[in-house]
Design a protein around this motif. Structure first.
Motif, PDB file in Angstrom:
ATOM      1  N   ARG A   1      52.262  47.834  -8.400  1.00  0.00           N
ATOM      2  CA  ARG A   1      53.663  47.245  -8.694  1.00  0.00           C
ATOM      3  C   ARG A   1      54.380  48.226  -7.971  1.00  0.00           C
ATOM      4  O   ARG A   1      55.077  48.376  -6.919  1.00  0.00           O
ATOM      5  N   TYR A   2      54.625  49.017  -9.058  1.00  0.00           N
ATOM      6  CA  TYR A   2      55.105  50.119  -9.511  1.00  0.00           C
ATOM      7  C   TYR A   2      55.019  51.149  -8.681  1.00  0.00           C
ATOM      8  O   TYR A   2      56.274  51.919  -7.811  1.00  0.00           O
ATOM      9  N   ALA A   3      54.187  51.503  -8.508  1.00  0.00           N
ATOM     10  CA  ALA A   3      54.051  53.045  -7.298  1.00  0.00           C
ATOM     11  C   ALA A   3      54.592  52.613  -6.229  1.00  0.00           C
ATOM     12  O   ALA A   3      54.622  52.911  -5.334  1.00  0.00           O
ATOM     13  N   ILE A   4      53.949  51.204  -5.195  1.00  0.00           N
ATOM     14  CA  ILE A   4      54.979  50.259  -4.071  1.00  0.00           C
ATOM     15  C   ILE A   4      56.051  50.357  -3.835  1.00  0.00           C
ATOM     16  O   ILE A   4      56.569  51.058  -3.145  1.00  0.00           O
TER      17      ILE A   4
ATOM     18  N   ALA B   1      37.739  47.462  -6.811  1.00  0.00           N
ATOM     19  CA  ALA B   1      36.786  46.685  -7.629  1.00  0.00           C
ATOM     20  C   ALA B   1      37.030  45.440  -7.265  1.00  0.00           C
ATOM     21  O   ALA B   1      36.721  44.815  -7.437  1.00  0.00           O
ATOM     22  N   GLY B   2      37.229  45.080  -6.006  1.00  0.00           N
ATOM     23  CA  GLY B   2      37.101  43.514  -5.381  1.00  0.00           C
ATOM     24  C   GLY B   2      38.934  42.572  -5.756  1.00  0.00           C
ATOM     25  O   GLY B   2      38.482  41.859  -5.668  1.00  0.00           O
ATOM     26  N   ARG B   3      39.689  43.564  -6.419  1.00  0.00           N
ATOM     27  CA  ARG B   3      40.296  42.890  -6.284  1.00  0.00           C
ATOM     28  C   ARG B   3      41.609  42.212  -5.327  1.00  0.00           C
ATOM     29  O   ARG B   3      41.757  43.057  -4.570  1.00  0.00           O
ATOM     30  N   ARG B   4      41.884  41.018  -5.003  1.00  0.00           N
ATOM     31  CA  ARG B   4      42.349  40.703  -4.700  1.00  0.00           C
ATOM     32  C   ARG B   4      43.270  39.262  -5.137  1.00  0.00           C
ATOM     33  O   ARG B   4      43.551  38.548  -5.401  1.00  0.00           O
ATOM     34  N   ILE B   5      45.013  40.610  -5.294  1.00  0.00           N
ATOM     35  CA  ILE B   5      46.332  39.820  -5.508  1.00  0.00           C
ATOM     36  C   ILE B   5      47.041  39.465  -4.619  1.00  0.00           C
ATOM     37  O   ILE B   5      47.758  40.509  -4.494  1.00  0.00           O
ATOM     38  N   PRO B   6      47.790  38.333  -4.560  1.00  0.00           N
ATOM     39  CA  PRO B   6      48.294  38.039  -3.145  1.00  0.00           C
ATOM     40  C   PRO B   6      49.719  38.718  -3.295  1.00  0.00           C
ATOM     41  O   PRO B   6      50.224  39.102  -1.645  1.00  0.00           O
ATOM     42  N   ALA B   7      50.475  39.336  -4.460  1.00  0.00           N
ATOM     43  CA  ALA B   7      51.596  40.111  -4.309  1.00  0.00           C
ATOM     44  C   ALA B   7      50.979  40.659  -3.773  1.00  0.00           C
ATOM     45  O   ALA B   7      51.985  41.218  -3.906  1.00  0.00           O
ATOM     46  N   VAL B   8      50.194  41.544  -4.597  1.00  0.00           N
ATOM     47  CA  VAL B   8      50.182  43.379  -4.280  1.00  0.00           C
ATOM     48  C   VAL B   8      49.488  42.998  -2.973  1.00  0.00           C
ATOM     49  O   VAL B   8      50.058  44.159  -2.534  1.00  0.00           O
ATOM     50  N   GLU B   9      48.679  42.770  -2.065  1.00  0.00           N
ATOM     51  CA  GLU B   9      48.358  42.517  -1.220  1.00  0.00           C
ATOM     52  C   GLU B   9      49.442  42.815  -0.028  1.00  0.00           C
ATOM     53  O   GLU B   9      49.537  42.899   0.799  1.00  0.00           O
ATOM     54  N   LYS B  10      50.402  41.975  -0.535  1.00  0.00           N
ATOM     55  CA  LYS B  10      52.510  41.257  -0.044  1.00  0.00           C
ATOM     56  C   LYS B  10      52.618  43.088   0.622  1.00  0.00           C
ATOM     57  O   LYS B  10      52.923  43.670   1.385  1.00  0.00           O
ATOM     58  N   LEU B  11      52.659  43.555  -1.379  1.00  0.00           N
ATOM     59  CA  LEU B  11      53.513  44.736  -1.398  1.00  0.00           C
ATOM     60  C   LEU B  11      52.777  45.821  -0.556  1.00  0.00           C
ATOM     61  O   LEU B  11      53.540  46.959   0.163  1.00  0.00           O
ATOM     62  N   ILE B  12      51.232  45.998  -0.250  1.00  0.00           N
ATOM     63  CA  ILE B  12      50.957  47.048   0.004  1.00  0.00           C
ATOM     64  C   ILE B  12      50.561  46.889   2.109  1.00  0.00           C
ATOM     65  O   ILE B  12      51.278  48.078   2.392  1.00  0.00           O
ATOM     66  N   SER B  13      50.793  45.639   2.294  1.00  0.00           N
ATOM     67  CA  SER B  13      51.143  45.785   3.420  1.00  0.00           C
ATOM     68  C   SER B  13      52.289  45.399   3.940  1.00  0.00           C
ATOM     69  O   SER B  13      52.404  46.719   5.151  1.00  0.00           O
ATOM     70  N   GLN B  14      53.861  45.351   2.771  1.00  0.00           N
ATOM     71  CA  GLN B  14      55.246  45.902   3.674  1.00  0.00           C
ATOM     72  C   GLN B  14      55.362  47.001   3.360  1.00  0.00           C
ATOM     73  O   GLN B  14      55.495  47.553   4.707  1.00  0.00           O
TER      74      GLN B  14
END
Length: 238
Positions: free
Chosen positions: A80-83, A133-146
């Motif tokens: 999250r910090y990197a994004i 790793a198959g991780r799906r964390i909504p907050a991270v998914e949103k940051l990547i999309s943004q």
């Protein structure tokens, strides 16, 4: 559910208070994330240890566990910090976009990516590991999309405006913007796995390819805006 687990799910550090060694807690948390980002990117999630991250950050491992429930929670926050750092770099484009011609906006975007080569590489490494790793964390998914949506939108706006004022030839705007964004990721990954590849030079090649395609010259970026952008992006450990 314990307070520690709640913090992990929400992706937030615990209550902010002075650490044993003094210093503002938000600054200390950011410093820990910076070192965690560097180590996760360097050796991967499986091989990075909280003890090693704490040693690099110069803190007691207990302090990391105070903020983050476990290594996975720390990994999520490092990503999250990197994004967020990359998004801050995108935000800096707003000033240029409002005051410069379309070609200058695109040139400045490329220059920004040359400057951010190291943190972008770290961010992509963590994204790849997160996906595999198959991780799906909504907050991270949103940051990547943004992040990617903002990047493509900025390029598309500049190209579309350049076509409108006659600076660029007519092209499929959205496909061109997506092509450039996707290929930039490819260049960063290539330079990461092939040390002989010069990332900055490769980004410059992509810049020339785009301007050739648009029928415009890739001129040099003015030095003043570049310096201003450098102050908007926190330094990270390479």
């Amino acid at each position: 559910m314990s307070k520690r687990n709640v913090r992990a799910l929400k992706g937030r550090p615990g209550p902010l208070r002075k650490g044993a060694n003094g210093g503002e807690p938000r600054v200390r948390a950011a410093d820990m994330l910076s070192h965690a980002l560097g180590l996760f990117a360097e050796v991967g999630f499986a091989n990075a240890t909280v003890k090693a991250i704490a040693k690099a950050a110069g803190v007691n491992p207990a302090l990391i566990y105070y903020y983050y429930a476990n290594k996975e929670a720390l990994f999520v926050e490092a990503l999250r910090y990197a994004i967020n750092m990359a998004i801050e770099g995108q935000d800096g484009m707003g000033i240029i976009e409002r005051t410069a011609d379309p070609a200058a906006v695109i040139r400045f975007w490329f220059e920004k990516n040359r400057q951010l080569a190291s943190p972008l590489s770290q961010m992509l490494k963590l994204m790849i590991e997160y996906r595999t790793a198959g991780r799906r964390i909504p907050a991270v998914e949103k940051l990547i999309s943004q992040f990617y949506d903002a990047e493509v939108l900025l390029l598309a706006r500049a190209i579309r405006r350049g076509i409108k004022i006659g600076q660029f030839r007519r092209v499929d705007v959205d496909r061109t913007a997506i092509f450039v964004s996707t290929h930039l990721d490819g260049l960063v990954v290539s330079a990461t796995v092939r040390p002989a590849v010069n990332m900055a030079r490769s980004i410059s090649h992509l810049e020339r390819v785009l301007f050739d395609y648009l029928g415009a010259a890739a001129e040099a970026v003015p030095s003043a805006p570049v310096g201003r952008l450098q102050h908007t992006v926190p330094a990270t450990r390479s």
